[in-house]
Design an enzyme around this catalytic site. Structure first.
Site, short mmCIF file in Angstrom:
data_model
loop_
_atom_site.label_atom_id
_atom_site.label_comp_id
_atom_site.label_asym_id
_atom_site.label_seq_id
_atom_site.Cartn_x
_atom_site.Cartn_y
_atom_site.Cartn_z
CD GLU A 176 -2.57 3.34 -5.14
OE1 GLU A 176 -1.76 2.36 -4.83
OE2 GLU A 176 -3.92 2.74 -5.26
CG HIS A 199 -2.77 -0.67 -6.28
ND1 HIS A 199 -3.34 -0.01 -5.14
CD2 HIS A 199 -2.93 -2.01 -5.80
CE1 HIS A 199 -3.46 -0.95 -4.06
NE2 HIS A 199 -3.49 -1.94 -4.65
NE ARG A 202 -4.23 -1.62 0.15
CZ ARG A 202 -4.40 -2.63 -0.68
NH1 ARG A 202 -3.31 -3.26 -1.31
NH2 ARG A 202 -5.36 -3.43 -0.67
#
Length: 338
Positions: free
Chosen positions: A270, A289, A241
């Protein structure tokens, strides 16, 4: 008695069984379990979305205390994925709703993504890809990379992903370190991994791979102080993360040339805003991601959530419970055997 399963709307696809392709939901039908897609959720599952379902499979939506506040919440919320930072697990436990995730399905895919980022960064793939697209290939010798063989690789966290990554790297004869306060050193040694302190790991490693879960304790765990300990030709990889790494500190270290590079499948925020320096630094390999998002992961995650659903329906505790204390709740105690 009928057992109903809802699948969150992010799985809807116009031309595939789901947005992830075939994730094995046919096995539910073979078990006599009916399932259906939930309506659009605007990023958060509500009590109305999940009401009346025995189990809900979900991917991207957030689960809050309000999600399980209704009179008939599901007995199971099965996360298609590993991270539970967008799930209020404590509220689910209080409501008697079991939460599972899919570490078995994601293990190989995420570990492979981590290895991909290590190799792409070490071999300077982004620079070489750009050069190969030019009319002339002048300057190839200016893009000499680094080999992985014999390097020291340190993992922040020694769970499923890091363990699988070290197994994948066996042919490279790497020296394997990990920092994980919850692991037994003897268990780590049996896997060919030396447990060590965080500062020692950052000092000794040629590659540091972040695989730990995001918690209050790990937020900005990788800060300027730890980055300053890294070797000048070291690489940082993050497949966990984004907020575990202090983005500003990492950006500064990369821009100053204090690191060889970074491979990031996750960032904070993000997506990165337009003009962010990480988007233009040549020594950074980025993915949205989603580097581990493959048919292999889809099948693995799908098999895991389906098995969790079948376990609950048949009165068994699913394997990958986020909080086993939920089994003591009256709603589950009467239906599920620990």
């Amino acid at each position: 008695m009928a057992f109903r399963v809802g699948v969150s709307h992010d799985f809807v696809s116009s031309d595939h069984p789901t947005s992830w392709g075939d994730i094995g939901l046919d096995r539910l039908a073979a078990e006599g379990i009916a399932w259906e897609f939930l309506p659009p959720d605007n990023g958060v599952l509500t009590a109305e979305h999940v009401a009346g379902f025995d189990a809900v499979v979900f991917g991207t939506p957030t689960v809050t205390a309000a999600t399980v506040s209704g009179s008939t919440p599901p007995r199971l919320l099965a996360r298609f994925g590993v991270g539970l930072d967008a799930v209020d697990v404590d509220a689910c436990t209080r409501a008697g709703v079991a939460v599972t995730n899919t570490p078995d399905g994601a293990r190989r895919a995420v570990a492979t993504a981590a290895l991909t980022l290590i190799l792409a960064t070490f071999h300077r793939l982004v620079d070489k890809n750009a050069l190969a697209r030019r009319p002339a290939w002048d300057g190839r010798l200016d893009l000499i990379g680094q080999g992985l063989t014999g390097r020291t690789v340190g993992a922040v966290g020694l769970g499923n992903i890091a363990s699988e990554l070290f197994a994948l790297m066996a042919p490279f004869a790497t020296v394997n370190l990990a920092h994980d306060p919850y692991r037994d050193p003897r268990e780590a040694r049996a896997r060919g991994v030396e447990l060590t302190g965080l500062e020692d790991l950052f000092t000794r490693s040629d590659v540091v791979v972040v695989t730990a879960a995001l918690t209050a304790q790990t937020r900005h765990l990788v800060n300027a102080g730890l980055l300053a300990l890294m070797r000048p030709r070291a690489v940082l990889v993050n497949v966990s993360r984004g907020p575990i790494v202090d983005t500003a500190a990492l950006t500064e270290a990369l821009a100053a040339g204090r690191l060889f590079g970074a491979g990031l499948d996750v960032t904070d925020p993000e997506p990165l805003p337009v003009g962010h320096p990480l988007l233009v630094l040549p020594n950074v390999v980025l993915a949205p991601h989603a580097l581990a998002w493959t048919d292999e992961m889809a099948r693995g995650n799908g098999a895991s959530v389906v098995q969790a659903i079948i376990d609950v329906r048949q009165g068994r505790a699913p394997r990958y419970l986020a909080d086993r204390a939920v089994l003591d709740h009256p709603r589950l105690r009467e239906r599920v055997t620990a």
